[in-house]
Design a protein around this motif. Structure first.
Motif, PDB file in Angstrom:
ATOM      1  N   THR A   3       0.810  -1.220   0.000  1.00  0.00           N
ATOM      2  CA  THR A   3       0.000   0.000   0.000  1.00  0.00           C
ATOM      3  C   THR A   3       0.846   1.274   0.000  1.00  0.00           C
ATOM      4  O   THR A   3       0.301   2.369  -0.019  1.00  0.00           O
ATOM      5  CB  THR A   3      -0.939   0.032   1.225  1.00  0.00           C
ATOM      6  N   ILE A   4       2.163   1.118   0.033  1.00  0.00           N
ATOM      7  CA  ILE A   4       3.076   2.264  -0.012  1.00  0.00           C
ATOM      8  C   ILE A   4       3.614   2.407  -1.428  1.00  0.00           C
ATOM      9  O   ILE A   4       3.937   1.415  -2.080  1.00  0.00           O
ATOM     10  CB  ILE A   4       4.264   2.072   0.954  1.00  0.00           C
ATOM     11  N   LEU A   5       3.696   3.615  -1.920  1.00  0.00           N
ATOM     12  CA  LEU A   5       4.340   3.834  -3.211  1.00  0.00           C
ATOM     13  C   LEU A   5       5.807   3.433  -3.118  1.00  0.00           C
ATOM     14  O   LEU A   5       6.529   3.881  -2.221  1.00  0.00           O
ATOM     15  CB  LEU A   5       4.241   5.295  -3.619  1.00  0.00           C
ATOM     16  N   LEU A   6       6.263   2.581  -4.030  1.00  0.00           N
ATOM     17  CA  LEU A   6       7.675   2.202  -4.019  1.00  0.00           C
ATOM     18  C   LEU A   6       8.575   3.425  -4.145  1.00  0.00           C
ATOM     19  O   LEU A   6       9.677   3.455  -3.598  1.00  0.00           O
ATOM     20  CB  LEU A   6       7.959   1.212  -5.155  1.00  0.00           C
ATOM     21  N   THR A   7       8.091   4.440  -4.834  1.00  0.00           N
ATOM     22  CA  THR A   7       8.888   5.664  -4.994  1.00  0.00           C
ATOM     23  C   THR A   7       9.109   6.382  -3.664  1.00  0.00           C
ATOM     24  O   THR A   7       9.987   7.235  -3.569  1.00  0.00           O
ATOM     25  CB  THR A   7       8.197   6.622  -5.982  1.00  0.00           C
ATOM     26  N   ASP A   8       8.309   6.043  -2.643  1.00  0.00           N
ATOM     27  CA  ASP A   8       8.478   6.641  -1.321  1.00  0.00           C
ATOM     28  C   ASP A   8       9.360   5.798  -0.404  1.00  0.00           C
ATOM     29  O   ASP A   8       9.595   6.161   0.746  1.00  0.00           O
ATOM     30  CB  ASP A   8       7.111   6.842  -0.647  1.00  0.00           C
ATOM     31  N   ILE A   9       9.822   4.641  -0.909  1.00  0.00           N
ATOM     32  CA  ILE A   9      10.695   3.761  -0.118  1.00  0.00           C
ATOM     33  C   ILE A   9      12.118   3.935  -0.605  1.00  0.00           C
ATOM     34  O   ILE A   9      12.462   3.549  -1.726  1.00  0.00           O
ATOM     35  CB  ILE A   9      10.262   2.288  -0.238  1.00  0.00           C
ATOM     36  N   GLU A  10      12.945   4.504   0.215  1.00  0.00           N
ATOM     37  CA  GLU A  10      14.334   4.757  -0.166  1.00  0.00           C
ATOM     38  C   GLU A  10      15.036   3.445  -0.490  1.00  0.00           C
ATOM     39  O   GLU A  10      14.861   2.436   0.209  1.00  0.00           O
ATOM     40  CB  GLU A  10      15.052   5.477   0.969  1.00  0.00           C
ATOM     41  N   ILE A  11      15.842   3.453  -1.563  1.00  0.00           N
ATOM     42  CA  ILE A  11      16.596   2.264  -1.946  1.00  0.00           C
ATOM     43  C   ILE A  11      17.480   1.835  -0.774  1.00  0.00           C
ATOM     44  O   ILE A  11      18.215   2.633  -0.202  1.00  0.00           O
ATOM     45  CB  ILE A  11      17.469   2.536  -3.183  1.00  0.00           C
ATOM     46  N   GLY A  12      17.391   0.577  -0.425  1.00  0.00           N
ATOM     47  CA  GLY A  12      18.149   0.051   0.707  1.00  0.00           C
ATOM     48  C   GLY A  12      17.272  -0.324   1.886  1.00  0.00           C
ATOM     49  O   GLY A  12      17.664  -1.143   2.714  1.00  0.00           O
ATOM     50  N   ARG A  13      16.080   0.297   1.981  1.00  0.00           N
ATOM     51  CA  ARG A  13      15.170  -0.036   3.078  1.00  0.00           C
ATOM     52  C   ARG A  13      14.501  -1.385   2.848  1.00  0.00           C
ATOM     53  O   ARG A  13      14.110  -2.061   3.799  1.00  0.00           O
ATOM     54  CB  ARG A  13      14.102   1.051   3.241  1.00  0.00           C
ATOM     55  N   LEU A  14      14.357  -1.757   1.593  1.00  0.00           N
ATOM     56  CA  LEU A  14      13.733  -3.012   1.218  1.00  0.00           C
ATOM     57  C   LEU A  14      14.806  -3.894   0.595  1.00  0.00           C
ATOM     58  O   LEU A  14      15.462  -3.487  -0.357  1.00  0.00           O
ATOM     59  CB  LEU A  14      12.608  -2.737   0.209  1.00  0.00           C
ATOM     60  N   SER A  15      15.016  -5.098   1.143  1.00  0.00           N
ATOM     61  CA  SER A  15      16.041  -5.981   0.596  1.00  0.00           C
ATOM     62  C   SER A  15      15.596  -6.525  -0.757  1.00  0.00           C
ATOM     63  O   SER A  15      14.409  -6.497  -1.104  1.00  0.00           O
ATOM     64  CB  SER A  15      16.320  -7.137   1.558  1.00  0.00           C
ATOM     65  N   ILE A  16      16.541  -7.060  -1.517  1.00  0.00           N
ATOM     66  CA  ILE A  16      16.229  -7.588  -2.834  1.00  0.00           C
ATOM     67  C   ILE A  16      15.269  -8.777  -2.718  1.00  0.00           C
ATOM     68  O   ILE A  16      14.347  -8.942  -3.533  1.00  0.00           O
ATOM     69  CB  ILE A  16      17.519  -7.990  -3.594  1.00  0.00           C
ATOM     70  N   ILE A  17      15.436  -9.592  -1.668  1.00  0.00           N
ATOM     71  CA  ILE A  17      14.544 -10.749  -1.489  1.00  0.00           C
ATOM     72  C   ILE A  17      13.149 -10.269  -1.108  1.00  0.00           C
ATOM     73  O   ILE A  17      12.141 -10.811  -1.571  1.00  0.00           O
ATOM     74  CB  ILE A  17      15.103 -11.700  -0.413  1.00  0.00           C
ATOM     75  N   ALA A  18      13.082  -9.239  -0.266  1.00  0.00           N
ATOM     76  CA  ALA A  18      11.779  -8.691   0.130  1.00  0.00           C
ATOM     77  C   ALA A  18      11.060  -8.080  -1.068  1.00  0.00           C
ATOM     78  O   ALA A  18       9.851  -8.263  -1.239  1.00  0.00           O
ATOM     79  CB  ALA A  18      11.956  -7.655   1.238  1.00  0.00           C
ATOM     80  N   LEU A  19      11.788  -7.357  -1.903  1.00  0.00           N
ATOM     81  CA  LEU A  19      11.191  -6.773  -3.108  1.00  0.00           C
ATOM     82  C   LEU A  19      10.704  -7.875  -4.048  1.00  0.00           C
ATOM     83  O   LEU A  19       9.608  -7.793  -4.606  1.00  0.00           O
ATOM     84  CB  LEU A  19      12.208  -5.876  -3.822  1.00  0.00           C
ATOM     85  N   GLN A  20      11.511  -8.908  -4.205  1.00  0.00           N
ATOM     86  CA  GLN A  20      11.130 -10.013  -5.078  1.00  0.00           C
ATOM     87  C   GLN A  20       9.861 -10.689  -4.565  1.00  0.00           C
ATOM     88  O   GLN A  20       8.945 -10.978  -5.345  1.00  0.00           O
ATOM     89  CB  GLN A  20      12.268 -11.034  -5.153  1.00  0.00           C
ATOM     90  N   TYR A  21       9.788 -10.921  -3.248  1.00  0.00           N
ATOM     91  CA  TYR A  21       8.600 -11.580  -2.707  1.00  0.00           C
ATOM     92  C   TYR A  21       7.373 -10.674  -2.821  1.00  0.00           C
ATOM     93  O   TYR A  21       6.267 -11.142  -3.111  1.00  0.00           O
ATOM     94  CB  TYR A  21       8.807 -12.000  -1.253  1.00  0.00           C
ATOM     95  N   LEU A  22       7.565  -9.366  -2.588  1.00  0.00           N
ATOM     96  CA  LEU A  22       6.464  -8.414  -2.736  1.00  0.00           C
ATOM     97  C   LEU A  22       5.884  -8.476  -4.144  1.00  0.00           C
ATOM     98  O   LEU A  22       4.660  -8.572  -4.330  1.00  0.00           O
ATOM     99  CB  LEU A  22       6.951  -6.994  -2.433  1.00  0.00           C
ATOM    100  N   LEU A  23       6.750  -8.435  -5.156  1.00  0.00           N
ATOM    101  CA  LEU A  23       6.286  -8.454  -6.544  1.00  0.00           C
ATOM    102  C   LEU A  23       5.673  -9.810  -6.895  1.00  0.00           C
ATOM    103  O   LEU A  23       4.672  -9.874  -7.620  1.00  0.00           O
ATOM    104  CB  LEU A  23       7.437  -8.123  -7.490  1.00  0.00           C
ATOM    105  N   PHE A  24       6.263 -10.883  -6.378  1.00  0.00           N
ATOM    106  CA  PHE A  24       5.696 -12.218  -6.612  1.00  0.00           C
ATOM    107  C   PHE A  24       4.303 -12.323  -5.991  1.00  0.00           C
ATOM    108  O   PHE A  24       3.353 -12.755  -6.655  1.00  0.00           O
ATOM    109  CB  PHE A  24       6.616 -13.285  -6.007  1.00  0.00           C
ATOM    110  N   TYR A  25       4.170 -11.901  -4.732  1.00  0.00           N
ATOM    111  CA  TYR A  25       2.894 -12.039  -4.022  1.00  0.00           C
ATOM    112  C   TYR A  25       1.815 -11.190  -4.692  1.00  0.00           C
ATOM    113  O   TYR A  25       0.680 -11.634  -4.885  1.00  0.00           O
ATOM    114  CB  TYR A  25       3.074 -11.631  -2.564  1.00  0.00           C
TER     115      TYR A  25
END
Length: 436
Positions: A160-182
């Motif tokens: 529910t958060i705009l990815l553009t509002d999440i500074e790079i580094g706050r979300l790990s690559i695995i977390a981003l991958q799971y978010l997009l997968f889910y």
């Protein structure tokens, strides 16, 4: 303090106290804690099985937990000895480790308490939302399964958060991958347009290559706002485009290119960071009927873009405070209307009004219902509009209380404008919704 008056206070003396311990607990971060073997076993079947199994753990003075950090183990010890934990014992830095430790030792009541605390924590800290960091911790130390309630809670929160509002580094690559997968597999509320999903993923990949590559890609891959404002961008591939493409491979399969407009591909293709066959294949599948946001779209309106439209304002209404406030002048004896500049979806007209009156009634054409909510004539009344654009229905929150969905309004237009109607001394301020 005199002992014997409070069992709770007396037992707290035993928590991580080497004086009263008969076993050392070695944690993942190599920090040593102390416990009482009999109490640990009495409070957890898992610990009883480890400490009284007839094997070497039954006789040695040390037991090791290579998957549990000391921050989580301290919470476990507090709960085991006292039967509860202080809310302020849980912080954003230890709450995930505590939940995982409670899961490991099968302390179900503690798990439920931590889950409730996390929900409260997310609600009360929305403006400084830590859910990206918490999700990154969860995917690192817990299994990625759809029956993981904590994982599901956090991935839906981050969505529910705009990815553009999440500074790079706050979300790990695995977390981003799971978010997009889910979000690819499940229809959940999602806030980020698909082009920005790709842009964020590409920038993330570039950051993993080098800071120079990261800065170059930031310059060459415009935001949607820059595209809409027709800002000129130099369309050239970046020096390390092959390395970026390699980093991006982990995310590319979860990006739905059908939702990205053909005009936006003009900025993607020259970068040469995704295979040409993927661009060609997916550009042929672009479906203009699809939303540009996956799942159940959440449309975020920036505060700077929201104001009353002077070209759609009654003659006796005055706009103030950089367009944020509309005020009825003392000459405004009958109701006049003002429209906000923002259109909830694309561009279009709204010929009819779906109205909540300050007397607490709602109406549209032949639909008129009294007593939907209490009247809100007083200064400082705060009204939130909840639109469900899939069902074309509406609900309102008035002064902090959310009232029922107005099922009588099942034909809202697909492209509504926010509108107010007022007379002297009416005064309205327009704000984007802030979740609390």
């Amino acid at each position: 303090m005199i002992r014997g008056y409070s069992l709770n206070q007396d037992l707290k003396l035993l928590v991580n106290n080497s004086k009263y311990s008969d076993i050392e607990i070695l944690c993942k971060d190599e920090i040593k804690l102390y416990g009482c073997r009999a109490i640990l076993a009495a409070r957890s079947e898992v610990l009883e099985g480890l400490l009284y199994n007839g094997m070497k753990e039954s006789f040695e003075r040390q037991i090791s937990f290579p998957t549990i950090n000391s921050s989580g183990m301290k919470i476990i010890l507090e709960y085991i000895y006292v039967g509860s934990i202080e809310v302020n014992s849980l912080t954003k830095d230890n709450i995930i480790e505590a939940y995982c430790a409670a899961d490991y030792f099968q302390l179900l009541d503690l798990q439920e308490f931590i889950m409730r605390t996390i929900k409260i924590f997310l609600k009360n800290n929305y403006t400084t939302n830590y859910s990206p960091e918490l999700l990154s911790k969860v995917v690192e130390i817990m299994p990625l399964s759809e029956d993981n309630t904590l994982l599901n809670l956090l991935v839906k929160e981050v969505a529910t958060i705009l990815l553009t509002d999440i500074e790079i580094g706050r979300l790990s690559i695995i977390a981003l991958q799971y978010l997009l997968f889910y979000a690819h597999e499940n229809d959940i509320p999602f806030a980020t347009p698909e082009y920005e999903v790709f842009r964020y993923s590409a920038i993330f990949a570039a950051k993993n290559v080098s800071d120079v590559t990261y800065k170059a890609l930031m310059e060459k891959l415009p935001t949607l706002e820059q595209i809409d404002n027709l800002i000129q961008i130099e369309n050239k591939f970046i020096t390390d485009h092959q390395k970026v493409a390699q980093e991006l491979e982990h995310l590319i399969e979860y990006i739905d290119f059908r939702r990205i407009k053909k005009s936006q591909f003009d900025f993607i293709e020259p970068l040469k960071i995704i295979p040409a066959e993927i661009i060609q294949h997916n550009s042929e599948l672009i479906n203009s009927d699809l939303n540009n946001i996956r799942g159940i779209p959440i449309y975020r309106i920036k505060e700077s873009e929201l104001f009353w439209d002077e070209s759609a304002c009654g003659s006796n209404l005055v706009i103030e405070d950089n367009g944020k406030i509309i005020q009825a002048s003392n000459n405004c004896k009958s109701h006049q209307s003002a429209r906000a500049n923002i259109l909830i979806e694309d561009k279009g007209n709204q010929p009819n009004g779906w109205v909540l009156g300050s007397g607490g009634a709602f109406r549209n054409n032949n639909n008129f219902v009294r007593n939907y909510c209490p009247s809100f004539h007083k200064d400082g009344a705060r009204i939130t509009v909840h639109l469900d654009m899939n069902k074309r229905t509406c609900a309102f929150t008035v002064n902090g209380i959310k009232y029922r969905e107005i099922l009588e309004w099942n034909n809202l237009p697909s492209k509504p404008y926010p509108v107010v109607s007022l007379r002297y001394p009416g005064r309205f301020r327009i704000l984007s919704h802030q979740k609390k």
